[in-house]
Write an enzyme that holds these catalytic residues in place. Structure first.
Site, short mmCIF file in Angstrom:
data_model
loop_
_atom_site.label_atom_id
_atom_site.label_comp_id
_atom_site.label_asym_id
_atom_site.label_seq_id
_atom_site.Cartn_x
_atom_site.Cartn_y
_atom_site.Cartn_z
N ASP A 108 0.85 -1.22 -0.03
CA ASP A 108 -0.13 0.12 0.01
C ASP A 108 0.86 1.22 -0.10
O ASP A 108 2.26 1.11 0.22
CB ASP A 108 -0.91 0.09 1.45
CG ASP A 108 -1.92 1.28 1.21
OD1 ASP A 108 -2.54 1.27 0.13
OD2 ASP A 108 -1.82 2.12 2.10
N SER A 109 0.39 2.39 -0.19
CA SER A 109 1.09 3.57 -0.45
C SER A 109 1.30 3.84 1.04
O SER A 109 2.13 4.81 1.20
CB SER A 109 0.31 4.59 -0.93
OG SER A 109 -0.99 4.61 -0.21
N TYR B 192 -0.30 8.67 -2.68
CA TYR B 192 -0.15 8.30 -3.95
C TYR B 192 -1.39 8.98 -4.97
O TYR B 192 -1.35 9.49 -6.15
CB TYR B 192 -0.36 6.83 -4.31
CG TYR B 192 0.94 6.00 -4.08
CD1 TYR B 192 2.01 6.46 -3.39
CD2 TYR B 192 0.81 4.70 -4.61
CE1 TYR B 192 2.98 5.88 -3.26
CE2 TYR B 192 2.03 3.94 -4.39
CZ TYR B 192 3.40 4.44 -3.77
OH TYR B 192 4.16 3.75 -3.45
N GLY B 193 -2.43 9.36 -4.00
CA GLY B 193 -3.53 9.58 -4.82
C GLY B 193 -3.63 11.07 -5.58
O GLY B 193 -4.45 11.38 -6.45
N CYS C 299 -3.67 -0.80 -2.43
CA CYS C 299 -3.99 0.58 -2.64
C CYS C 299 -4.62 0.72 -3.97
O CYS C 299 -4.43 0.02 -5.02
CB CYS C 299 -2.56 1.14 -2.90
SG CYS C 299 -2.62 2.92 -3.25
N ASN C 300 -5.76 1.31 -3.93
CA ASN C 300 -6.84 1.57 -5.09
C ASN C 300 -6.02 2.32 -6.04
O ASN C 300 -6.11 2.22 -7.31
CB ASN C 300 -7.94 2.15 -4.69
CG ASN C 300 -8.94 1.22 -4.15
OD1 ASN C 300 -9.84 0.59 -4.67
ND2 ASN C 300 -9.08 1.05 -2.66
N GLU D 27 -6.32 10.57 7.99
CA GLU D 27 -4.97 10.16 8.82
C GLU D 27 -4.38 11.39 9.92
O GLU D 27 -3.73 10.85 10.74
CB GLU D 27 -3.81 10.61 7.73
CG GLU D 27 -3.92 9.33 6.63
CD GLU D 27 -2.39 8.70 6.24
OE1 GLU D 27 -1.56 9.16 6.45
OE2 GLU D 27 -2.86 7.51 5.62
N CYS E 203 -11.24 3.40 -2.14
CA CYS E 203 -9.84 3.87 -1.54
C CYS E 203 -9.89 3.26 -0.14
O CYS E 203 -10.88 2.94 0.26
CB CYS E 203 -9.98 5.35 -1.52
SG CYS E 203 -8.81 6.27 -0.48
N THR E 204 -8.58 3.06 0.00
CA THR E 204 -8.28 2.12 1.48
C THR E 204 -8.94 2.56 2.65
O THR E 204 -9.13 2.04 3.39
CB THR E 204 -6.77 1.60 1.58
OG1 THR E 204 -6.18 3.21 1.31
CG2 THR E 204 -6.32 0.91 0.58
N HIS E 205 -8.86 4.01 2.60
CA HIS E 205 -9.26 4.85 3.82
C HIS E 205 -10.88 4.72 4.03
O HIS E 205 -11.25 4.94 5.19
CB HIS E 205 -8.95 6.26 3.86
CG HIS E 205 -7.20 6.23 4.19
ND1 HIS E 205 -6.46 5.87 3.18
CD2 HIS E 205 -6.51 7.04 4.96
CE1 HIS E 205 -5.10 5.97 3.52
NE2 HIS E 205 -5.10 6.74 4.40
N1 DGL Z 1 -4.07 3.68 -0.70
C1 DGL Z 1 -4.81 4.86 -1.26
C2 DGL Z 1 -5.87 4.41 -2.33
O1 DGL Z 1 -6.39 3.19 -1.60
C3 DGL Z 1 -5.10 6.17 -0.71
C4 DGL Z 1 -4.04 6.98 0.08
C5 DGL Z 1 -3.27 7.57 -1.00
O2 DGL Z 1 -3.46 8.36 -1.69
O3 DGL Z 1 -1.98 7.11 -1.28
O4 DGL Z 1 -6.32 4.91 -3.16
#
Ligand code: DGL
Length: 270
Positions: A7-8, A39-40, A70-71, A162, A194-196
């Site tokens: 994941d990011s 990463y988004g 990570c999506n 976060e 998205c993971t969050h």
């Molecule tokens: N893990 C990213 C996702 O699922 C969200 C956090 C990021 O932007 O890195 O898209």
């Protein structure tokens, strides 16, 4: 040797927790690229390069199978990785396909031509990079016809979560849902891409209304991986204990992860 989870940063822990709950005997090595998160808001080239580096690091741990929790990485990098980069003896799988299979009522690996499905209006909530990639629409088009997708880039939500600012996160969710509903007043289903966002599932459901079916990834991905491993046990690896690696500062990432998950978790330097 274990199954890798990339994941990011911290968000993928929502996916890791569902995997560990569903498969308590499987060892996972989690790698969070906290040094380069989020990463988004990055461009596709950057996300590709960083995701390849993270996956290589997990291969070096003996994880022949890596799940991109990570999506944004799944959306912006996975297809290119699978087509041009992943060697034959390794596998990299993402989180979008299991979700789309659930949405389109397909079994894993059902590659029959696209067909009409019950749901016709789908709302997608994701990071700006995931929305820009249009990967969700592309993967959906392989499996279903006549489905209208409206995607909402949810700026600010990841940062608010976060920072532990629940009130801000809820307010942002409400305003992103309202923005989407102005373009698609009556979605039947909503995808939390998205993971969050699983941490804000109740806020999404409330803003969308009880009639909208909300698809949240962690359990869907866990079901799909358990199914995959039952058919491909050689991809399981031989590890026995799960580990957590980060490209960031292990002490501060551990503290943040503990706050994020509301239980203790210790990261090591990657
Ligand atoms: N893990 C990213 C996702 O699922 C969200 C956090 C990021 O932007 O890195 O898209």
């Amino acid at each position: 040797m274990a199954v890798g989870v990339f994941d990011s940063g911290l968000g993928g822990l929502t996916v890791y927790e569902a995997l560990a709950r569903k498969m308590p005997d499987v060892a996972f090595v989690y790698l969070g690229d906290n040094a380069h998160a989020p990463y988004g808001v990055r461009d596709a080239e950057d996300i590709y390069r960083l995701t390849c580096a993270g996956v290589e690091r997990l291969w070096a741990e003996g994880c022949d199978l890596v799940i991109l929790a990570c999506n944004t990485a799944s959306a912006a990098a996975l297809k290119r990785m699978q087509e041009h980069w992943v060697p034959k003896d390794k596998r990299v799988l993402g989180v979008f396909v299991p979700l789309i299979e659930a949405l389109t009522e397909r079994e894993w690996g059902d590659n029959s031509p696209p067909r009409e499905v019950e749901v016709k209006h789908v709302a997608l909530f994701a990071t700006p990079a995931t929305v820009a990639s249009r990967a969700f629409q592309r993967e959906l088009a392989f499996r279903a016809i006549g489905v209208d997708v409206e995607a909402q880039p949810c700026g600010g939500v990841v940062d608010a979560i976060e920072q532990g600012d629940e009130i801000l996160a809820e307010a942002l969710v409400k305003s992103h849902v309202e923005a989407l509903k102005r373009r698609m007043p009556h979605p039947e289903a909503a995808v939390l891409g998205c993971t969050h966002y699983p941490l804000m599932e109740a806020a999404f459901q409330e803003a969308l209304g009880a009639g909208v079916k909300v698809y949240s990834q962690p359990n869907i991905v866990a079901e799909s991986l358990a199914d995959y491993l039952a058919r491909r046990p050689e991809m399981l690896g031989k590890g026995t204990v799960s580990r957590f690696l980060t490209t960031g500062n292990p002490a501060s990432v551990s503290a943040k992860a503990t706050q994020f998950l509301r239980h203790g978790i210790r990261f090591e330097a990657a």
